[in-house]
Structures are given as C-alpha cells and as structure tokens.
Motif scaffolding. Structure first.
Motif, PDB file in Angstrom:
ATOM      1  N   ASN A 136       8.119   1.991 -10.751  1.00  0.00           N
ATOM      2  CA  ASN A 136       6.999   1.959  -9.816  1.00  0.00           C
ATOM      3  C   ASN A 136       7.525   1.953  -8.383  1.00  0.00           C
ATOM      4  OD1 ASN A 136       4.531   1.586 -11.624  1.00  0.00           O
ATOM      5  ND2 ASN A 136       5.789  -0.154 -12.273  1.00  0.00           N
ATOM      6  N   LYS A 175       8.431   9.985 -13.483  1.00  0.00           N
ATOM      7  CA  LYS A 175       8.618   8.642 -14.060  1.00  0.00           C
ATOM      8  C   LYS A 175       7.882   8.469 -15.388  1.00  0.00           C
ATOM      9  CE  LYS A 175       4.662   6.373 -11.869  1.00  0.00           C
ATOM     10  NZ  LYS A 175       4.218   5.215 -11.096  1.00  0.00           N
ATOM     11  N   LYS A 176       6.911   9.349 -15.692  1.00  0.00           N
ATOM     12  CA  LYS A 176       6.173   9.191 -16.943  1.00  0.00           C
ATOM     13  C   LYS A 176       7.073   9.312 -18.163  1.00  0.00           C
ATOM     14  CE  LYS A 176       1.672  10.730 -15.193  1.00  0.00           C
ATOM     15  NZ  LYS A 176       0.573  11.729 -15.345  1.00  0.00           N
ATOM     16  N   ARG A 227       7.540  11.513  -9.449  1.00  0.00           N
ATOM     17  CA  ARG A 227       6.820  12.575 -10.140  1.00  0.00           C
ATOM     18  C   ARG A 227       7.178  12.639 -11.623  1.00  0.00           C
ATOM     19  NH1 ARG A 227       7.342  17.554  -5.747  1.00  0.00           N
ATOM     20  NH2 ARG A 227       5.771  16.739  -4.251  1.00  0.00           N
ATOM     21  N   ARG A 280      -4.707  -2.580 -12.255  1.00  0.00           N
ATOM     22  CA  ARG A 280      -4.240  -2.368 -13.635  1.00  0.00           C
ATOM     23  C   ARG A 280      -5.065  -3.183 -14.625  1.00  0.00           C
ATOM     24  NH1 ARG A 280       0.945  -2.740 -11.195  1.00  0.00           N
ATOM     25  NH2 ARG A 280       1.205  -4.838 -12.051  1.00  0.00           N
ATOM     26  N   TRP A 303      -2.956   4.404  -9.714  1.00  0.00           N
ATOM     27  CA  TRP A 303      -1.588   4.780  -9.392  1.00  0.00           C
ATOM     28  C   TRP A 303      -1.343   4.556  -7.904  1.00  0.00           C
ATOM     29  CZ3 TRP A 303      -5.570   8.048 -10.394  1.00  0.00           C
ATOM     30  CH2 TRP A 303      -5.938   8.954  -9.381  1.00  0.00           C
ATOM     31  N   TYR A 324       9.696   0.440 -16.962  1.00  0.00           N
ATOM     32  CA  TYR A 324       8.705   1.084 -16.093  1.00  0.00           C
ATOM     33  C   TYR A 324       9.273   1.243 -14.689  1.00  0.00           C
ATOM     34  CZ  TYR A 324       5.444  -0.110 -19.815  1.00  0.00           C
ATOM     35  OH  TYR A 324       4.811  -0.215 -21.040  1.00  0.00           O
ATOM     36  N   ASN A 352       8.287   5.739 -18.404  1.00  0.00           N
ATOM     37  CA  ASN A 352       7.214   4.768 -18.617  1.00  0.00           C
ATOM     38  C   ASN A 352       6.565   4.909 -19.992  1.00  0.00           C
ATOM     39  OD1 ASN A 352       7.750   4.004 -16.037  1.00  0.00           O
ATOM     40  ND2 ASN A 352       5.795   4.663 -15.152  1.00  0.00           N
ATOM     41  N   SER A 353       6.659   6.100 -20.581  1.00  0.00           N
ATOM     42  CA  SER A 353       6.059   6.295 -21.898  1.00  0.00           C
ATOM     43  C   SER A 353       7.011   5.989 -23.042  1.00  0.00           C
ATOM     44  CB  SER A 353       5.561   7.734 -22.022  1.00  0.00           C
ATOM     45  OG  SER A 353       6.654   8.641 -21.895  1.00  0.00           O
TER      46      SER A 353
END
Length: 340
Positions: A256, A243-244, A241, A271, A283, A254, A247-248
């Motif tokens: 996953n 991980k952004k 929830r 992707r 996703w 990243y 990842n950003s």
C-alpha cells in the motif's frame, strides 16, 4: 392664589388704575408664584414691551398682559403659525438678566443638601438604567466577537492541519508500506523487500531502493510493517499499478501507499465499509483516498474522493469531526466526485 385679575380688582378698589403705578418687583414675584417658568419669561418680556410701547396708556397692564398671553397660547396651539427657531428674536437685556437670575437661583438650589438628597435617587436610577443598557449591548458585542473569533480560529486550524497533512503526504510520495513479511532473527530487510517486489517488477535492483526498515510496535502473530523509500517516483507508480499480483497471493502480503496517520485512519474505515458491503471499492492514489459508491441495487456508483471520515458510508462521526468537516468544506477547492 394671587393672580393678575385679582391684582386688577385690588387696584380698582383702591382707586388706582394708572399703569405707571405698577411696580416691577411685585409683578415678578406674583408671576413667579402663579405661573410656570415659561409664562414667567413671557411676563418679563411683556413688562418691558408695555413700558416702552408708545401708546396713549388707556390700557392697563393686566389687560395688556392677558391679551399678550392669549396671543401666545393661540400661536402655540396652531402649528402653522409657530415661529421657527432660526427666526426667533434675540432676547433683550431684561430677558437676559432674568434668565441669569433664574440660573443663579437654580444653582443655589442644587447646592442645598435637601435638594441634592431629593434628586439623587432619580439621577441614580437614570444612570443605572443607561449603564445597564450599555453593559448589555457591550456583552452581546463581546459574545458575538468571541463566537466569530472561535469560528475563525477553528477554520484556520483546520486549514493549517490540512496544509501540513498535504506537505507531509508529499514527503511520502516515493514511499510504500509492505505488511505481512515474516520477521526472522538477524534478517536483512532490504533482501526480503526485493524478493517481494520482484513479483511486481522482475528487473528491480537494490539501487531502486533508497531505504527500508520496519516500523510500529510488534503485535502477537502479526509482523511489523516495512516502509520502503524508493529512489524515484516512477518506480513507485509501477509498483502500485502491479501490486494486485502480490495482494492477491495466499501469503497475506500487501503493498500500500505510505499514508499520513490522518489519512491512514480514514482509509482504515473505508476498508471496513467495503467489507460491510456499503461501498463497492476503495483505494489510494498519490496519497488521495477514493471509494466507489454502491447503488441500492448493488451496482457500481460514482467514484468519490474521501477527505474525512464523515463521508464514509456507515461511519458515525463525532461532533468535532462534523465541525471540522463543515469548516473544511468552505475552503476545499477540489470537487467531491472525481472520475478515476
């Protein structure tokens, strides 16, 4: 041709018209030469009836025979007067003996080589036609059974592969993959993992990580990915929830879900479709792959679960992928569109 009428004229010429002077054997020989088997059988029964009938004997046998045969022909020409098979009279002794004699003669005739040579080509042709028809129908039946068996086999293989993939994915439900963490000599992978995950869950502890190690072949310029098995499923859900945040970041790290090889292949192409602006998002959640469709005006469309590359916009599937997807559609119980 020697006929009963001609025999009548001969007897009149000789002055003999008594019916009792008629001999049975010459009449049988004359009937066999002049008439077919059916009329010959009728003549046999007529002789017996004529000899046993209580009449004044003013009628000659020829006239009696002609009258009897005319009645038989009229009865055959009229369907309404045809005698049913069940009500036909039982043949008398004379008819039975004649039938036995004919049967014996036919048996002797079929035993002769010249008769066998004459009928063998006809029998061979008939048998060959019947055998060819049987073989043709049998081949068609075998072809249909093979096709049905092949379809069932493909469907069962597809169902088996899908079930195995589901079980394998369930075994990875507490696992995540982290890519982009640089490799160093004598590194402790777990420490690097904790440093990354603290950006998502600040209070994460080493006890929350059951195991972690790098996987895959090293590629020039790209570090190996790290698989992390977490101690419980709730920790994994919390990481996915948030991980952004990781990842950003600009360090190209990243997080996953750890997918099976088949699902990782599907997600790779989703992707690509997202990067080509064919969809508005993609996703995973609990090993399931979702995309947000793109409307013609560029706005968000429906959210759809993807179970095959055939469903990915812009992907050109192979014939085998199309076949497997069509077979799986017959047994898949989950709807295509899902609200997330």
């Amino acid at each position: 041709m020697y006929t009963p009428a001609r025999a009548k004229d001969d007897r009149k010429r000789k002055g003999s018209t008594s019916p009792f002077q008629i001999q049975t054997d010459p009449l049988l020989a004359t009937g066999a030469k002049s008439y077919n088997l059916k009329k010959s059988k009728l003549q046999q029964s007529t002789i017996t009836a004529f000899m046993t009938e209580d009449t004044d004997r003013n009628t000659s046998y020829e006239d009696y025979l002609e009258a009897t045969m005319s009645k038989a022909e009229l009865s055959q020409a009229s369907p309404a007067t045809t005698t049913p098979l069940s009500s036909s009279p039982i043949p008398d002794e004379a008819f039975t003996s004649t039938l036995n004699a004919v049967t014996m003669e036919l048996t002797k005739a079929f035993g002769k080589p010249e008769v066998q040579n004459a009928i063998r080509p006809m029998i061979t042709l008939i048998l060959r036609e019947q055998i060819d028809k049987f073989i043709t129908s049998l081949r068609k039946e075998i072809h249909d059974l093979k096709y049905e068996l092949s379809s069932v086999t493909l469907q069962l293989n597809g169902m088996l592969n899908e079930r195995c993939d589901d079980l394998e994915q369930y075994g990875r439900r507490n696992c995540i993959r982290i890519s982009g963490i640089a490799e160093t000599p004598n590194e402790i992978v777990e420490n690097k993992v904790i440093d990354v995950l603290k950006q998502v869950i600040p209070d994460i502890a080493p006890s929350d990580i059951q195991n972690s190690h790098r996987v895959g072949k090293p590629i020039m310029g790209n570090p190996q990915k790290i698989i992390v098995r977490l101690s419980n499923y709730k920790t994994k859900v919390s990481i996915m929830r948030g991980k952004k945040v990781v990842n950003s970041a600009e360090d190209n790290i990243y997080i996953n879900e750890d997918l099976t090889r088949y699902r990782a292949h599907i997600f790779k192409h989703t992707r690509k479709s997202f990067k080509s602006n064919l969809i508005n998002g993609c996703w995973t959640r609990d090993g399931k792959i979702f995309i947000r469709e793109r409307k013609p005006d560029g706005t968000d469309g429906l959210i759809t679960r993807i179970t095959s590359t055939v469903q990915i916009p812009g992907y050109k599937p192979s014939p085998e992928e199309l076949l497997n997807f069509n077979l799986s559609q017959n047994t898949h119980s989950e709807p295509e569109s899902t609200a997330v």
